[in-house]
Design a protein around this motif. Sequence first.
Motif, PDB file in Angstrom:
ATOM      1  N   TYR A 217       0.844  -1.202   0.000  1.00 29.15           N
ATOM      2  CA  TYR A 217       0.000   0.000   0.000  1.00 29.15           C
ATOM      3  C   TYR A 217       0.875   1.246   0.000  1.00 29.15           C
ATOM      4  CZ  TYR A 217      -3.871   3.146   1.023  1.00 29.15           C
ATOM      5  OH  TYR A 217      -4.817   4.148   0.938  1.00 29.15           O
ATOM      6  N   CYS A 218       0.755   2.056  -1.048  1.00 30.63           N
ATOM      7  CA  CYS A 218       1.515   3.298  -1.147  1.00 30.63           C
ATOM      8  C   CYS A 218       0.728   4.414  -0.482  1.00 30.63           C
ATOM      9  CB  CYS A 218       1.800   3.641  -2.608  1.00 30.63           C
ATOM     10  SG  CYS A 218       2.725   5.189  -2.808  1.00 30.63           S
ATOM     11  N   PHE A 219       1.317   5.032   0.558  1.00 31.63           N
ATOM     12  CA  PHE A 219       0.603   6.090   1.256  1.00 31.63           C
ATOM     13  C   PHE A 219       1.121   7.488   0.945  1.00 31.63           C
ATOM     14  CE2 PHE A 219       3.885   4.712   4.314  1.00 31.63           C
ATOM     15  CZ  PHE A 219       4.453   5.912   4.689  1.00 31.63           C
ATOM     16  N   ALA A 220       2.252   7.590   0.238  1.00 29.94           N
ATOM     17  CA  ALA A 220       2.760   8.914  -0.105  1.00 29.94           C
ATOM     18  C   ALA A 220       3.744   8.826  -1.253  1.00 29.94           C
ATOM     19  CB  ALA A 220       3.447   9.559   1.095  1.00 29.94           C
ATOM     20  N   PRO A 221       3.652   9.738  -2.230  1.00 31.12           N
ATOM     21  CA  PRO A 221       4.705   9.809  -3.247  1.00 31.12           C
ATOM     22  C   PRO A 221       5.953  10.411  -2.641  1.00 31.12           C
ATOM     23  CG  PRO A 221       3.169  11.630  -3.504  1.00 31.12           C
ATOM     24  CD  PRO A 221       2.600  10.761  -2.415  1.00 31.12           C
ATOM     25  N   VAL A 222       7.085  10.188  -3.252  1.00 32.49           N
ATOM     26  CA  VAL A 222       8.341  10.729  -2.738  1.00 32.49           C
ATOM     27  C   VAL A 222       8.294  12.253  -2.683  1.00 32.49           C
ATOM     28  CG1 VAL A 222      10.814  10.963  -3.229  1.00 32.49           C
ATOM     29  CG2 VAL A 222       9.708   8.736  -3.434  1.00 32.49           C
ATOM     30  N   SER A 223       7.548  12.878  -3.577  1.00 33.89           N
ATOM     31  CA  SER A 223       7.453  14.337  -3.596  1.00 33.89           C
ATOM     32  C   SER A 223       6.858  14.904  -2.319  1.00 33.89           C
ATOM     33  CB  SER A 223       6.614  14.787  -4.792  1.00 33.89           C
ATOM     34  OG  SER A 223       5.293  14.268  -4.712  1.00 33.89           O
ATOM     35  N   ARG A 224       6.157  14.083  -1.552  1.00 38.50           N
ATOM     36  CA  ARG A 224       5.544  14.554  -0.298  1.00 38.50           C
ATOM     37  C   ARG A 224       6.463  14.342   0.896  1.00 38.50           C
ATOM     38  NH1 ARG A 224       4.284  17.086   2.992  1.00 38.50           N
ATOM     39  NH2 ARG A 224       2.286  17.555   3.986  1.00 38.50           N
ATOM     40  N   VAL A 225       7.611  13.739   0.691  1.00 38.32           N
ATOM     41  CA  VAL A 225       8.564  13.485   1.772  1.00 38.32           C
ATOM     42  C   VAL A 225       9.539  14.656   1.859  1.00 38.32           C
ATOM     43  CG1 VAL A 225      10.364  11.959   2.631  1.00 38.32           C
ATOM     44  CG2 VAL A 225       8.369  11.003   1.444  1.00 38.32           C
ATOM     45  N   ASP A 226       9.659  15.233   3.045  1.00 40.66           N
ATOM     46  CA  ASP A 226      10.583  16.343   3.235  1.00 40.66           C
ATOM     47  C   ASP A 226      11.971  15.864   3.633  1.00 40.66           C
ATOM     48  OD1 ASP A 226       8.699  18.659   2.908  1.00 40.66           O
ATOM     49  OD2 ASP A 226       7.687  17.615   4.540  1.00 40.66           O
ATOM     50  N   VAL A 227      12.028  14.925   4.570  1.00 43.55           N
ATOM     51  CA  VAL A 227      13.308  14.449   5.090  1.00 43.55           C
ATOM     52  C   VAL A 227      13.271  12.927   5.199  1.00 43.55           C
ATOM     53  CG1 VAL A 227      14.966  14.551   7.005  1.00 43.55           C
ATOM     54  CG2 VAL A 227      13.592  16.567   6.434  1.00 43.55           C
ATOM     55  N   LEU A 228      14.345  12.290   4.811  1.00 45.62           N
ATOM     56  CA  LEU A 228      14.538  10.859   5.023  1.00 45.62           C
ATOM     57  C   LEU A 228      15.747  10.684   5.928  1.00 45.62           C
ATOM     58  CD1 LEU A 228      14.326   7.775   4.507  1.00 45.62           C
ATOM     59  CD2 LEU A 228      15.660   8.156   2.404  1.00 45.62           C
ATOM     60  N   ILE A 229      15.523  10.063   7.086  1.00 44.51           N
ATOM     61  CA  ILE A 229      16.630   9.734   7.976  1.00 44.51           C
ATOM     62  C   ILE A 229      16.834   8.225   7.904  1.00 44.51           C
ATOM     63  CG2 ILE A 229      17.555   9.845  10.314  1.00 44.51           C
ATOM     64  CD1 ILE A 229      15.750  12.203  10.865  1.00 44.51           C
TER      65      ILE A 229
END
Length: 264
Positions: A217-229
Amino acid sequence: MMTSERQHLILQRVQNDGFVRNADLVAEFGVSDETIRKDLTALEKLGRLVRNHGGAARPDSDRFELPLPERTAHNSQEKEWIAQLAAGWIGRKETIFLDASSTVLRLADFLPAMPMTVVTNAHHVVMRLAERPEVTLVCTGGHYENSSRSYTGSMAEDASRRFVIRTAFLGVDALDPERGAMDANHGHGVLKERLIERVDRVILLADHSKLGARSTYCFAPVSRVDVLITDDKAPPEMVARFEALGVKVVLAGAPSRRGRKRGG
């Protein structure tokens, strides 16, 4: 080394680490990249792993359906490093959301000692923060799932919409540059999808084994991600792909090399 022996060792790496890189296997076994690709293709046809960009990961049935205690134990050191680094992204009197992922559970242990409001659907987060007087703690309630020790469903979704949340700290079962952030649990995925429509900032916490993998289940496109830790075992080519999509990538590691940032 016989092909069967090499493939057996590859499976051991996948089971232990959750993710393997083609380049690492080529160096380890002293064979060509083509040979490793053939090994991974053969193992994928048997359902023993899932190929992705630059390597392979454990299949969904092994990787994503584990109860919380087992998920917490997997890559526990990397999760601790990620959680410690993530705590530095929280501001005084900020309202944050903590989901029910095993990495975010570790973040609850490292929250800075200052006033804040924590909204969560995770029973284990409530238990961890119950004795923190400076934390205003809000549990969404909803349908309780024992395997994840969390709450989902319309009640949880409605509660998460009622608060003005600055930052959502979310775990993922998989994060792919093309398909986005994914969860194997439909209820968790829907809750996160509804949540990120309203928050100011989305910070994903994901160890290296989640990168390049895919789930249901995809809940967000990468464009909606601000930070990846993530941790510093993350494949450089995968990190570069997220950076190219505008995500700030922060690499967590041992204290001597912690906090290396990627992206602008």
